[in-house]
Design an enzyme around this catalytic site. Structure first.
Site, PDB file in Angstrom:
ATOM      1  N   THR A   1       0.823  -1.112  -0.012  1.00  0.00           N
ATOM      2  CA  THR A   1       0.203   0.113  -0.049  1.00  0.00           C
ATOM      3  C   THR A   1       0.756   1.332   0.039  1.00  0.00           C
ATOM      4  OG1 THR A   1      -0.217  -0.070   2.320  1.00  0.00           O
ATOM      5  CG2 THR A   1      -2.317  -0.738   1.055  1.00  0.00           C
TER       6      THR A   1
ATOM      7  N   ARG B   1       8.831  -1.996   0.700  1.00  0.00           N
ATOM      8  CA  ARG B   1       9.404  -1.669   2.150  1.00  0.00           C
ATOM      9  C   ARG B   1       9.881  -2.879   2.779  1.00  0.00           C
ATOM     10  NH1 ARG B   1       5.015   1.625   5.998  1.00  0.00           N
ATOM     11  NH2 ARG B   1       5.048   3.243   4.244  1.00  0.00           N
TER      12      ARG B   1
ATOM     13  N   SER C   1       7.860   5.308   6.073  1.00  0.00           N
ATOM     14  CA  SER C   1       7.119   5.909   6.915  1.00  0.00           C
ATOM     15  C   SER C   1       7.358   6.064   8.453  1.00  0.00           C
ATOM     16  CB  SER C   1       5.657   5.403   6.822  1.00  0.00           C
ATOM     17  OG  SER C   1       4.466   6.281   7.402  1.00  0.00           O
ATOM     18  N   HIS C   2       6.430   5.393   9.089  1.00  0.00           N
ATOM     19  CA  HIS C   2       6.650   5.238  10.906  1.00  0.00           C
ATOM     20  C   HIS C   2       7.385   4.376  11.294  1.00  0.00           C
ATOM     21  CE1 HIS C   2       3.499   3.225   9.043  1.00  0.00           C
ATOM     22  NE2 HIS C   2       3.322   2.416   9.992  1.00  0.00           N
TER      23      HIS C   2
ATOM     24  N   LYS D   1       8.898   4.489  -2.979  1.00  0.00           N
ATOM     25  CA  LYS D   1       7.795   4.447  -3.702  1.00  0.00           C
ATOM     26  C   LYS D   1       7.837   5.328  -4.957  1.00  0.00           C
ATOM     27  CE  LYS D   1       4.747   7.376  -1.069  1.00  0.00           C
ATOM     28  NZ  LYS D   1       3.297   7.568  -0.415  1.00  0.00           N
TER      29      LYS D   1
ATOM     30  N   ASP E   1       5.118  11.839  11.997  1.00  0.00           N
ATOM     31  CA  ASP E   1       5.833  10.450  11.721  1.00  0.00           C
ATOM     32  C   ASP E   1       7.179  10.703  11.067  1.00  0.00           C
ATOM     33  OD1 ASP E   1       4.630  10.751   9.213  1.00  0.00           O
ATOM     34  OD2 ASP E   1       4.636   8.625   8.967  1.00  0.00           O
TER      35      ASP E   1
ATOM     36  N   ASP F   1       8.038  10.356   7.753  1.00  0.00           N
ATOM     37  CA  ASP F   1       8.160  10.813   6.464  1.00  0.00           C
ATOM     38  C   ASP F   1       7.318  12.180   6.601  1.00  0.00           C
ATOM     39  OD1 ASP F   1       6.053   9.209   6.520  1.00  0.00           O
ATOM     40  OD2 ASP F   1       6.069   9.128   4.269  1.00  0.00           O
TER      41      ASP F   1
ATOM     42  N   ASP G   1       4.001  12.510   7.006  1.00  0.00           N
ATOM     43  CA  ASP G   1       2.729  12.542   6.610  1.00  0.00           C
ATOM     44  C   ASP G   1       1.465  12.420   7.472  1.00  0.00           C
ATOM     45  OD1 ASP G   1       3.094  10.012   6.663  1.00  0.00           O
ATOM     46  OD2 ASP G   1       2.454   9.360   4.588  1.00  0.00           O
ATOM     47  N   ARG G   2       1.927  11.693   8.562  1.00  0.00           N
ATOM     48  CA  ARG G   2       0.786  11.373   9.776  1.00  0.00           C
ATOM     49  C   ARG G   2       0.929  12.410  10.771  1.00  0.00           C
ATOM     50  NH1 ARG G   2       0.935   5.115  11.161  1.00  0.00           N
ATOM     51  NH2 ARG G   2       0.499   4.271   9.323  1.00  0.00           N
TER      52      ARG G   2
ATOM     53  N   THR H   1      -8.191   0.767   2.875  1.00  0.00           N
ATOM     54  CA  THR H   1      -7.006   1.438   3.304  1.00  0.00           C
ATOM     55  C   THR H   1      -6.042   1.728   2.456  1.00  0.00           C
ATOM     56  OG1 THR H   1      -7.482   0.533   5.611  1.00  0.00           O
ATOM     57  CG2 THR H   1      -5.487   0.954   5.140  1.00  0.00           C
TER      58      THR H   1
ATOM     59  N   GLU I   1      -7.584   9.155   7.483  1.00  0.00           N
ATOM     60  CA  GLU I   1      -7.691   7.714   7.818  1.00  0.00           C
ATOM     61  C   GLU I   1      -7.463   7.620   9.292  1.00  0.00           C
ATOM     62  OE1 GLU I   1      -5.964   4.403   5.188  1.00  0.00           O
ATOM     63  OE2 GLU I   1      -4.260   6.241   5.108  1.00  0.00           O
ATOM     64  N   GLU I   2      -8.020   6.644   9.858  1.00  0.00           N
ATOM     65  CA  GLU I   2      -8.135   6.485  11.344  1.00  0.00           C
ATOM     66  C   GLU I   2      -6.517   6.413  11.906  1.00  0.00           C
ATOM     67  OE1 GLU I   2      -6.758   3.568  12.298  1.00  0.00           O
ATOM     68  OE2 GLU I   2      -6.833   3.001  10.389  1.00  0.00           O
ATOM     69  N   SER I   3      -5.726   6.012  11.105  1.00  0.00           N
ATOM     70  CA  SER I   3      -4.234   5.642  11.367  1.00  0.00           C
ATOM     71  C   SER I   3      -3.496   7.236  11.139  1.00  0.00           C
ATOM     72  CB  SER I   3      -3.544   4.972  10.384  1.00  0.00           C
ATOM     73  OG  SER I   3      -3.973   5.240   8.843  1.00  0.00           O
TER      74      SER I   3
ATOM     75  N   LYS J   1      -1.252  12.241   2.364  1.00  0.00           N
ATOM     76  CA  LYS J   1      -1.858  13.056   3.516  1.00  0.00           C
ATOM     77  C   LYS J   1      -0.766  13.810   4.185  1.00  0.00           C
ATOM     78  CE  LYS J   1      -0.466   8.528   5.809  1.00  0.00           C
ATOM     79  NZ  LYS J   1      -1.101   7.309   5.534  1.00  0.00           N
TER      80      LYS J   1
HETATM   81  C1  G1P Z   1      -1.049   1.515   7.587  1.00  0.00           C
HETATM   82  C2  G1P Z   1      -2.417   2.251   7.951  1.00  0.00           C
HETATM   83  C3  G1P Z   1      -2.984   2.846   6.688  1.00  0.00           C
HETATM   84  C4  G1P Z   1      -1.908   3.539   6.061  1.00  0.00           C
HETATM   85  C5  G1P Z   1      -0.820   2.978   5.726  1.00  0.00           C
HETATM   86  C6  G1P Z   1       0.267   4.046   5.164  1.00  0.00           C
HETATM   87  O1  G1P Z   1      -1.309   0.544   6.749  1.00  0.00           O
HETATM   88  O2  G1P Z   1      -3.277   1.362   8.401  1.00  0.00           O
HETATM   89  O3  G1P Z   1      -4.103   3.473   7.009  1.00  0.00           O
HETATM   90  O4  G1P Z   1      -2.592   4.136   4.826  1.00  0.00           O
HETATM   91  O5  G1P Z   1      -0.254   2.169   7.337  1.00  0.00           O
HETATM   92  O6  G1P Z   1       0.588   4.952   6.065  1.00  0.00           O
HETATM   93  P1  G1P Z   1      -1.684  -0.937   7.318  1.00  0.00           P
HETATM   94  O7  G1P Z   1      -0.442  -1.240   8.121  1.00  0.00           O
HETATM   95  O8  G1P Z   1      -2.660  -1.392   8.152  1.00  0.00           O
HETATM   96  O9  G1P Z   1      -1.844  -1.877   6.013  1.00  0.00           O
HETATM   97 ZN    ZN Z   2       4.137   8.112   6.950  1.00  0.00          ZN
END
Ligand code: G1P
Ligand code: ZN
Length: 543
Positions: A18, A22, A113-114, A126, A277, A279, A281-282, A344, A363-365, A376
């Site tokens: 997604t 990684r 990312s995180h 990416k 986070d 990078d 975006d969060r 997601t 997103e909830e994340s 984001k």
């Molecule tokens: C997680 C988050 C999702 C977000 C993604 C990238 O993905 O749940 O909302 O878009 O990181 O930051 P997941 O590990 O759940 O597939």
């Molecule tokens: Zn990120």
């Protein structure tokens, strides 16, 4: 300048998830691994001659080495120019901003990312397309297919390019332009938010704390919050990006941003706290002694959008990922704008934004953003909240409580079970699926099951269909439980359990979410045999 073709044998594990490809740093360091993927991207996008590429990352371990390799490969693959962030730095939203502003042939973003960094941590890459957003599935599938068949990659033989000073240099026939990673992004933020009002708020004694978690947002937050908005030095904590994020886990949630959480729950806590986070975006938003659930944050931003100059004419619509609570749906309904429910992953919002159907996405994340870029955007969310606070002059907690009173509260929580053996995680999903046939109409505790399914999404713009996006159990009163396997973890499997209930009565809204959801938590465990199958008493992370 020598352009060489280096022979290589394909890898079979370069399927972008997604959020791109990684893997552990050590995997990326293995011979030809990065090169193979980059060549697969270049072959797939076949950029027209004279094209420009954007390149930058979150500064994590291996960022600089990867950038030098990619620059040499870009020169050998016919790019005319690469815009690279100074020091190899570009936050993900800033990369999206730069791609859009200069109309480039997309960009490569280096980040996991995180996920933790360092020699034993994670790395990632990416490709974002010319609209500034993550490549859609048909492109990432094509990249993967290409990565399985290529037999060589193109690279020039040249010394490293100096990355630490802004300016242009030549690499073969290609120009490398090192750009200020913050300037374009900061300018975009000034165009969206009322910086004069924010300066006034801060000058009036409003106190804030921003935790950059030793990740990429440090320089962005220092420039915008401290230099441009006049917040005192020290407002940004952990502001120096480090290759291993200071040994931390750069994920802005209640567990990993514990330093900020301690500050915001202390006796003399500031008025507002936020973190971003790896990078950038969060985002996590906190008030004094108060946590804003990301699903609520999207809804509050939507309900107050017209307070910010960039959104003064209203929003076209909202999109949220399926596991995100329906709080935003209630705002959309009241505003008379559409609300879309997508799988997601941010990439599903791109088509809706490009078609002008939605302005805000979330997103909830801990992901919130808008059509100003195609990612984001953590600092954007922080500035949006500050803009709302500057206009409404109420504490964060009060703004959220008034929001619940007006729209009802979608009580919400996510439980993550990280690093599970893959068979165990798959077993839990199979167990839940095996219960589906008998559930509709059945009573479970205080709830009656309305439907169960495995979420399928048909993109309203291009008609593409995404299946297997999460197991949902919906109840008659609108409550729901969702089970989903993470697509971004690199260690074993991560199981996510999402819980949501609705509370319309303001007298009963100010309750602890875990308590209010305890009935649903018990049902989820009964359906999935989670505790028994994992042998764990509690989740790794609760949000
Ligand atoms: C997680 C988050 C999702 C977000 C993604 C990238 O993905 O749940 O909302 O878009 O990181 O930051 P997941 O590990 O759940 O597939
Ligand atoms: Zn990120």
């Amino acid at each position: 300048m020598n352009i060489g073709i280096v022979a290589t044998t394909p890898f079979n594990d370069q399927k972008p998830g997604t959020s791109g490809l990684r893997k552990k740093v050590t995997v990326f360091q293995s011979p030809n691994y990065l090169e193979n993927f980059v060549q697969a991207v270049f072959d797939t996008i076949s950029a027209p001659p004279g094209s420009t590429l954007v390149l930058g990352g979150d500064g994590r371990y291996y960022n600089r080495e990867a950038i030098q390799t990619i620059l040499r490969m870009a020169a050998a693959n016919g790019f005319a120019k690469v815009l690279v962030g100074q020091g190899g730095i570009l936050s993900t939203p800033a990369a999206s901003c730069v791609i859009r502003k200069y109309g480039t042939c997309g960009g490569l973003i280096l980040s996991a990312s995180h996920n933790p960094g360092g020699p034993d941590g994670d790395f990632g890459i990416k490709y974002n397309t010319g609209n500034g957003g993550p490549a859609p599935e048909k492109i990432t599938d094509a990249i993967y297919a290409r990565s399985r068949t290529l037999t060589g990659y193109r690279i020039v033989d040249a010394p490293d390019v100096a990355l630490d000073r802004v300016g242009s240099s030549a690499l073969g026939d290609m120009t490398v332009e090192v750009i200020d990673p913050v300037a374009d992004y900061a300018e975009l933020m000034e165009s969206l938010f009322d910086f004069a009002a924010l300066r006034e708020l801060i000058a009036g004694g409003f106190r804030l704390c921003f935790d950059a978690m030793h990740a990429v947002t440090g320089p962005y937050a220092i420039e915008i919050l401290e230099r441009r908005l006049g917040a005192p030095a020290g407002t940004v904590i952990n502001g120096v990006p480090l290759p291993d994020f200071g040994g931390g886990h750069p994920d802005p949630n209640l567990t990993y941003a514990d330093q900020l959480v301690a500050i915001m729950y202390a006796e003399d806590a500031p008025d507002f706290g936020a973190a971003s986070d790896g990078d950038g975006d969060r985002n996590m938003i906190l008030g004094r002694h108060f946590f804003v659930n990301p699903s609520d944050s999207l809804a509050v931003i939507a309900a107050n959008a017209t307070l910010a100059p960039g959104y003064v004419h209203g929003i076209a619509g909202i999109a949220r990922s399926m596991p995100t609570s329906a709080a935003a749906d209630r705002v959309a309904e009241k505003l008379g704008v559409p609300c879309y429910e997508t799988p997601t992953g941010w990439k599903f919002f791109g088509n809706l934004m490009d078609a002008g159907r939605v302005t805000l996405c979330g997103e909830e994340s801990f992901g919130t953003g808008s059509s100003h870029v195609r990612e984001k955007d953590g600092l954007w969310a922080v500035l949006f909240w500050l803009n709302i606070l500057a206009k409404r002059r109420l504490p964060v907690e009060e703004i959220v409580h008034r929001h619940w009173a007006e729209f009802g509260r979608n009580v919400y929580s996510r439980h993550d079970y990280e690093a599970l053996p893959i068979e165990i995680a798959n077993g839990i999903m199979a167990q839940v699926r095996s219960r589906f046939a008998g559930l509709p109409g059945q009573r479970c505790g205080d709830y009656r099951v309305k439907f169960c399914d495995d979420f399928i999404y048909t993109d309203p713009i291009d008609g593409s269909v995404s299946t297997g996006q999460g197991l949902r159990v919906g109840f008659e009163d609108g409550s729901r439980i969702v089970f989903r396997l993470s697509g971004t973890g690199t260690e074993g499997a991560t199981l996510r359990l999402y819980l949501e209930a609705f509370e319309a009565d303001p007298a009963r809204q100010k309750v602890d979410a875990q308590q209010a959801l305890s009935g649903l938590i018990a049902i989820a465990d009964e359906l999935s045999q989670l505790k028994q199958r994992t042998g764990r008493e509690r989740p790794t992370v609760i949000t």
